[in-house]
Design a protein around this motif. Sequence first.
Motif, PDB file in Angstrom:
ATOM      1  N   ALA A  12      -1.818   4.294   6.756  1.00  0.00           N
ATOM      2  CA  ALA A  12      -2.539   4.181   5.484  1.00  0.00           C
ATOM      3  C   ALA A  12      -1.563   3.918   4.338  1.00  0.00           C
ATOM      4  O   ALA A  12      -1.765   3.010   3.517  1.00  0.00           O
ATOM      5  CB  ALA A  12      -3.343   5.453   5.209  1.00  0.00           C
ATOM      6  N   PHE A  13      -0.484   4.688   4.268  1.00  0.00           N
ATOM      7  CA  PHE A  13       0.483   4.510   3.187  1.00  0.00           C
ATOM      8  C   PHE A  13       1.269   3.209   3.352  1.00  0.00           C
ATOM      9  O   PHE A  13       1.629   2.565   2.363  1.00  0.00           O
ATOM     10  CB  PHE A  13       1.431   5.702   3.125  1.00  0.00           C
ATOM     11  CG  PHE A  13       0.807   6.949   2.576  1.00  0.00           C
ATOM     12  CD1 PHE A  13       0.255   6.952   1.298  1.00  0.00           C
ATOM     13  CD2 PHE A  13       0.745   8.112   3.322  1.00  0.00           C
ATOM     14  CE1 PHE A  13      -0.337   8.091   0.774  1.00  0.00           C
ATOM     15  CE2 PHE A  13       0.155   9.260   2.806  1.00  0.00           C
ATOM     16  CZ  PHE A  13      -0.386   9.251   1.538  1.00  0.00           C
ATOM     17  N   VAL A  14       1.526   2.828   4.597  1.00  0.00           N
ATOM     18  CA  VAL A  14       2.219   1.559   4.830  1.00  0.00           C
ATOM     19  C   VAL A  14       1.369   0.393   4.343  1.00  0.00           C
ATOM     20  O   VAL A  14       1.848  -0.513   3.656  1.00  0.00           O
ATOM     21  CB  VAL A  14       2.561   1.388   6.322  1.00  0.00           C
ATOM     22  CG1 VAL A  14       3.040  -0.033   6.611  1.00  0.00           C
ATOM     23  CG2 VAL A  14       3.635   2.382   6.732  1.00  0.00           C
ATOM     24  N   PHE A  15       0.089   0.403   4.695  1.00  0.00           N
ATOM     25  CA  PHE A  15      -0.804  -0.687   4.289  1.00  0.00           C
ATOM     26  C   PHE A  15      -0.959  -0.734   2.768  1.00  0.00           C
ATOM     27  O   PHE A  15      -1.016  -1.812   2.176  1.00  0.00           O
ATOM     28  CB  PHE A  15      -2.175  -0.524   4.935  1.00  0.00           C
ATOM     29  CG  PHE A  15      -2.149  -0.520   6.438  1.00  0.00           C
ATOM     30  CD1 PHE A  15      -1.068  -1.028   7.129  1.00  0.00           C
ATOM     31  CD2 PHE A  15      -3.210   0.007   7.170  1.00  0.00           C
ATOM     32  CE1 PHE A  15      -1.028  -1.016   8.517  1.00  0.00           C
ATOM     33  CE2 PHE A  15      -3.184   0.019   8.547  1.00  0.00           C
ATOM     34  CZ  PHE A  15      -2.090  -0.497   9.225  1.00  0.00           C
ATOM     35  N   MET A  16      -1.042   0.434   2.141  1.00  0.00           N
ATOM     36  CA  MET A  16      -1.211   0.481   0.690  1.00  0.00           C
ATOM     37  C   MET A  16       0.023  -0.038  -0.038  1.00  0.00           C
ATOM     38  O   MET A  16      -0.081  -0.534  -1.161  1.00  0.00           O
ATOM     39  CB  MET A  16      -1.514   1.918   0.251  1.00  0.00           C
ATOM     40  CG  MET A  16      -2.884   2.420   0.657  1.00  0.00           C
ATOM     41  SD  MET A  16      -3.091   4.209   0.412  1.00  0.00           S
ATOM     42  CE  MET A  16      -2.851   4.331  -1.355  1.00  0.00           C
ATOM     43  N   GLY A  17       1.181   0.069   0.579  1.00  0.00           N
ATOM     44  CA  GLY A  17       2.405  -0.373  -0.071  1.00  0.00           C
ATOM     45  C   GLY A  17       2.799  -1.801   0.233  1.00  0.00           C
ATOM     46  O   GLY A  17       3.792  -2.298  -0.309  1.00  0.00           O
ATOM     47  N   LEU A  18       2.037  -2.496   1.079  1.00  0.00           N
ATOM     48  CA  LEU A  18       2.419  -3.851   1.455  1.00  0.00           C
ATOM     49  C   LEU A  18       2.422  -4.806   0.275  1.00  0.00           C
ATOM     50  O   LEU A  18       3.324  -5.631   0.128  1.00  0.00           O
ATOM     51  CB  LEU A  18       1.470  -4.379   2.542  1.00  0.00           C
ATOM     52  CG  LEU A  18       1.750  -3.909   3.967  1.00  0.00           C
ATOM     53  CD1 LEU A  18       0.700  -4.461   4.913  1.00  0.00           C
ATOM     54  CD2 LEU A  18       3.140  -4.318   4.420  1.00  0.00           C
ATOM     55  N   GLU A  19       1.415  -4.717  -0.596  1.00  0.00           N
ATOM     56  CA  GLU A  19       1.320  -5.648  -1.715  1.00  0.00           C
ATOM     57  C   GLU A  19       2.423  -5.413  -2.736  1.00  0.00           C
ATOM     58  O   GLU A  19       2.786  -6.310  -3.485  1.00  0.00           O
ATOM     59  CB  GLU A  19      -0.045  -5.525  -2.394  1.00  0.00           C
ATOM     60  CG  GLU A  19      -0.353  -6.704  -3.293  1.00  0.00           C
ATOM     61  CD  GLU A  19      -1.749  -6.615  -3.885  1.00  0.00           C
ATOM     62  OE1 GLU A  19      -2.270  -7.654  -4.305  1.00  0.00           O
ATOM     63  OE2 GLU A  19      -2.319  -5.508  -3.915  1.00  0.00           O
ATOM     64  N   GLU A  20       2.983  -4.188  -2.755  1.00  0.00           N
ATOM     65  CA  GLU A  20       4.055  -3.872  -3.684  1.00  0.00           C
ATOM     66  C   GLU A  20       5.419  -3.936  -3.009  1.00  0.00           C
ATOM     67  O   GLU A  20       6.405  -3.458  -3.560  1.00  0.00           O
ATOM     68  CB  GLU A  20       3.835  -2.459  -4.263  1.00  0.00           C
ATOM     69  CG  GLU A  20       2.495  -2.272  -4.937  1.00  0.00           C
ATOM     70  CD  GLU A  20       2.317  -3.176  -6.132  1.00  0.00           C
ATOM     71  OE1 GLU A  20       3.334  -3.510  -6.752  1.00  0.00           O
ATOM     72  OE2 GLU A  20       1.165  -3.552  -6.429  1.00  0.00           O
ATOM     73  N   GLU A  21       5.475  -4.496  -1.825  1.00  0.00           N
ATOM     74  CA  GLU A  21       6.741  -4.585  -1.095  1.00  0.00           C
ATOM     75  C   GLU A  21       7.781  -5.313  -1.935  1.00  0.00           C
ATOM     76  O   GLU A  21       7.562  -6.433  -2.398  1.00  0.00           O
ATOM     77  CB  GLU A  21       6.531  -5.346   0.223  1.00  0.00           C
ATOM     78  CG  GLU A  21       7.791  -5.529   1.054  1.00  0.00           C
ATOM     79  CD  GLU A  21       8.372  -4.208   1.506  1.00  0.00           C
ATOM     80  OE1 GLU A  21       9.596  -4.068   1.423  1.00  0.00           O
ATOM     81  OE2 GLU A  21       7.613  -3.320   1.911  1.00  0.00           O
ATOM     82  N   ASP A  22       8.945  -4.655  -2.163  1.00  0.00           N
ATOM     83  CA  ASP A  22       9.931  -5.211  -3.077  1.00  0.00           C
ATOM     84  C   ASP A  22      11.096  -5.881  -2.358  1.00  0.00           C
ATOM     85  O   ASP A  22      12.248  -5.736  -2.747  1.00  0.00           O
ATOM     86  CB  ASP A  22      10.459  -4.123  -4.021  1.00  0.00           C
ATOM     87  CG  ASP A  22      11.133  -2.990  -3.253  1.00  0.00           C
ATOM     88  OD1 ASP A  22      10.998  -2.956  -2.013  1.00  0.00           O
ATOM     89  OD2 ASP A  22      11.792  -2.163  -3.904  1.00  0.00           O
ATOM     90  N   CYS A  23      10.806  -6.640  -1.343  1.00  0.00           N
ATOM     91  CA  CYS A  23      11.847  -7.386  -0.655  1.00  0.00           C
ATOM     92  C   CYS A  23      11.952  -8.770  -1.272  1.00  0.00           C
ATOM     93  O   CYS A  23      10.950  -9.460  -1.425  1.00  0.00           O
ATOM     94  CB  CYS A  23      11.521  -7.502   0.829  1.00  0.00           C
ATOM     95  SG  CYS A  23      12.738  -8.423   1.766  1.00  0.00           S
ATOM     96  N   CYS A  24      13.148  -9.172  -1.666  1.00  0.00           N
ATOM     97  CA  CYS A  24      13.339 -10.455  -2.342  1.00  0.00           C
ATOM     98  C   CYS A  24      13.600 -11.585  -1.373  1.00  0.00           C
ATOM     99  O   CYS A  24      14.114 -12.634  -1.736  1.00  0.00           O
ATOM    100  CB  CYS A  24      14.494 -10.356  -3.334  1.00  0.00           C
ATOM    101  SG  CYS A  24      14.029  -9.489  -4.838  1.00  0.00           S
ATOM    102  N   GLY A  25      13.260 -11.382  -0.125  1.00  0.00           N
ATOM    103  CA  GLY A  25      13.393 -12.477   0.827  1.00  0.00           C
ATOM    104  C   GLY A  25      14.568 -12.288   1.766  1.00  0.00           C
ATOM    105  O   GLY A  25      15.411 -11.424   1.597  1.00  0.00           O
TER     106      GLY A  25
END
Length: 257
Positions: A64-77
Amino acid sequence: MCYGQCARCIGRSLLLFAILCIVANILLYFPNGETKYASENHLSRFVWFFSGIAGGGLMIFLPAFVFMGLEEEDCCGCCGHENCGKRCAMLSSILAAVIGLAGSGYCVIVAALGLAEGPLCRGAAGSWNYTFANTDGEYLLNRSTWSQCIEPKHVVEWNVTLFSILLALGGIEFILCVIQVINGILGGICGFCNSRQQVRTCVKMSSPGPCVFRYYNAPLVSSWRKKAESNNAQSTGNYSHIIFVAKHLQHSVLLLI
């Protein structure tokens, strides 16, 4: 289709269902609100399997927490591609979904077995046993037989209701995790939604550490970039460039709000 937004919606739903599973499992320990049956070990053995607390509850929190944080994932590539980090995050969410499948599946199986066996209760003979264990679940359709359980009062209704809730919630959680597996595969292949013409500005620090970025409107970022390049030509270090961009980002966000 915005795969990140879909994942966040699934995560929020899973979080709600996980909390409900924990509450339903806890209530199974207190038939009619009484605590003595738990202390005297006069509860169904399937209550002690913690299907709602561990399976449909705690094991669902992680995905649940993983899915909720996907859109805010801060990986720059990675590998020179900015969107690669997002794709990798979506693909890695499949592993979290598998954990959710295991937890929800465990909840469904235990709840089904608890319904089939029936509650532990004291019958007319005065002994404690599983009165409906040999009925193959047929007692569920014959409410007239429920009066065979004298103590705890209404324990059959109590167990049937709560185990049915756990069965339903676990089934919904399982379906949502399957949807996220599909969503993760599609998001990993197709990438995130770019329908709002959002771009990512990655401001790298001079010292080692994660890069910092946010999502903003493309035309604004273009003008900031030109001003930043002009300002950077006159400055002597990366620090002033970061402060310049940060101030413009803050000012523009306030204007948009």
